[in-house]
Design an enzyme around this catalytic site. Structure first.
Site, mmCIF file in Angstrom:
data_model
loop_
_atom_site.group_PDB
_atom_site.id
_atom_site.type_symbol
_atom_site.label_atom_id
_atom_site.label_comp_id
_atom_site.label_asym_id
_atom_site.label_seq_id
_atom_site.Cartn_x
_atom_site.Cartn_y
_atom_site.Cartn_z
ATOM 1 N N TYR A 156 -19.210 6.254 3.529
ATOM 2 C CA TYR A 156 -17.831 6.686 3.779
ATOM 3 C C TYR A 156 -17.804 8.159 4.226
ATOM 4 O O TYR A 156 -17.110 8.519 5.177
ATOM 5 C CB TYR A 156 -17.035 6.492 2.488
ATOM 6 C CG TYR A 156 -15.548 6.726 2.583
ATOM 7 C CD1 TYR A 156 -14.703 5.773 3.152
ATOM 8 C CD2 TYR A 156 -14.983 7.880 2.053
ATOM 9 C CE1 TYR A 156 -13.329 5.985 3.212
ATOM 10 C CE2 TYR A 156 -13.617 8.093 2.101
ATOM 11 C CZ TYR A 156 -12.788 7.149 2.680
ATOM 12 O OH TYR A 156 -11.428 7.364 2.724
ATOM 13 N N LYS A 160 -16.423 9.499 7.796
ATOM 14 C CA LYS A 160 -15.300 10.438 7.828
ATOM 15 C C LYS A 160 -15.697 11.769 8.465
ATOM 16 O O LYS A 160 -14.883 12.426 9.114
ATOM 17 C CB LYS A 160 -14.752 10.644 6.416
ATOM 18 C CG LYS A 160 -14.079 9.386 5.833
ATOM 19 C CD LYS A 160 -12.891 8.931 6.676
ATOM 20 C CE LYS A 160 -12.085 7.816 6.024
ATOM 21 N NZ LYS A 160 -10.951 7.391 6.885
#
Lengths: 248, 81
Positions: A156, A160
């Site tokens: 993640y 991001k």
């Protein structure tokens, strides 16, 4: 004096959380909003109904933004029903948390596909009409995980952080054509995604937040709304951190 | 459509869409080197060609275009094909 211009907006992953709050906020400003969702048709219908009830215009558009064919179809549908997309909010995101030692390649690939590949696919799909219009706003929802990193979220965090780099690169590519490209990086926001973290993780997080509480989806949506507005015409390539002072 | 007609329309597009000086445009002029059109500008021109001539120009063919004359030639081929 003329009123604010009504523009066509696509919010990916717009049925819940930050996406929904953003869809509602932009519809409230008179924009026509397409709420994209992948699986939760009820939530999407709910978001559209809420916008309708408030006097706004919205449609729900199903499709997985990590897949090229689906993105082309979504953009075509929005164009047919609302017009050329002028504001794109890349919000769709998932988590598949695990320690790196245990992280399966599928957990890596799924997160990169939904959170980062989607940003590239959707931005590419709307670029032609934005270039033609010589006006466009692309705002992608990154995360503090992409700025500072989160343990157990290497996939993640990578996706991001990737959004932040993508934002800078694309901003330089299309800046001369009146298109701005920015990101917001929310911290701990009260959504379904953070509810899944459990109370211990949440209260530990709150201790580190300067403002002493989780943020609301609307508090992120207002930052997206600002970047989408004509008022933000001289801001591009930036990532606005909306984290209640987590990093201070 | 006559070749001269295609060329005239192309020159109009270059002036209107990309803001080029009419006098600078020759069929031999190279977009990037001679006319100072960046790569994104060439993409925009091809989009305008597609719209104005109602043709479809695949990316693989679009990438090979370097001069104004080549763009005219490509449009001419597409209109005949």
């Amino acid at each position: 004096m003329t009123g604010p211009i009504s523009r066509v907006v696509l919010v990916t992953g717009g049925s819940r959380g930050i996406g929904r709050a953003t869809a509602e906020l932009l519809a409230g400003r008179g924009h026509k909003v397409a709420v994209n969702y992948v699986s939760n048709a009820t939530a999407a219908a709910d978001a559209v109904a809420a916008i309708d009830a408030a006097g706004g215009t919205a449609i729900a558009v199903q499709g997985d933004v990590g897949e090229e064919a689906a993105v082309e179809r979504i953009v075509d549908e929005v164009q047919d029903q609302l017009g050329q997309i002028e504001i794109l909010v890349n919000n769709a995101g998932i988590t598949r948390d695990d320690l790196i030692m245990r992280m399966k390649p599928e957990a890596w690939d799924d997160v990169l596909q939904t959170n980062l590949r989607s940003v590239y696919l959707c931005s590419r799909a709307v670029m032609r009409s934005m270039l033609r219009a010589r006006w466009g706003r692309i705002i992608s929802v990154s995360s503090v995980a992409g700025v500072y990193g989160n343990a157990g979220q290497a996939n993640y965090s990578a996706a991001k952080a990737g959004i932040i780099g993508f934002t800078k690169g694309l901003a330089k590519e299309v800046g001369s054509r009146g298109i701005t490209v920015n990101a917001v990086a929310p911290g701990f926001i009260a959504t379904d995604m953070t509810a899944a973290l459990g109370e211990d993780t949440t209260s530990a997080a709150v201790e580190r937040i300067t403002l002493g509480r989780l943020g609301t989806a609307r508090e992120v949506a207002t930052a997206v709304g600002y970047l989408a507005s004509d008022d933000a015409s001289y801001i591009t390539g930036q990532t606005v951190v909306v984290d209640g002072g987590l990093a201070l | 459509m006559e070749r001269s007609e295609i060329e005239a329309k192309l020159v109009d597009l270059l002036v209107d869409e990309l803001g080029l000086e009419r006098d600078d445009i020759t069929m031999e002029a190279r977009f990037e080197e001679d006319l100072d059109v960046d790569s994104l500008g060439v993409v925009e021109l091809l989009m305008a060609l597609e719209d104005n001539f109602d043709v479809k120009i695949p990316d693989e063919e679009a990438e090979k275009i370097t001069t104004v004359g080549e763009a005219a030639e490509l449009v001419s081929q597409k209109l005949d094909g």
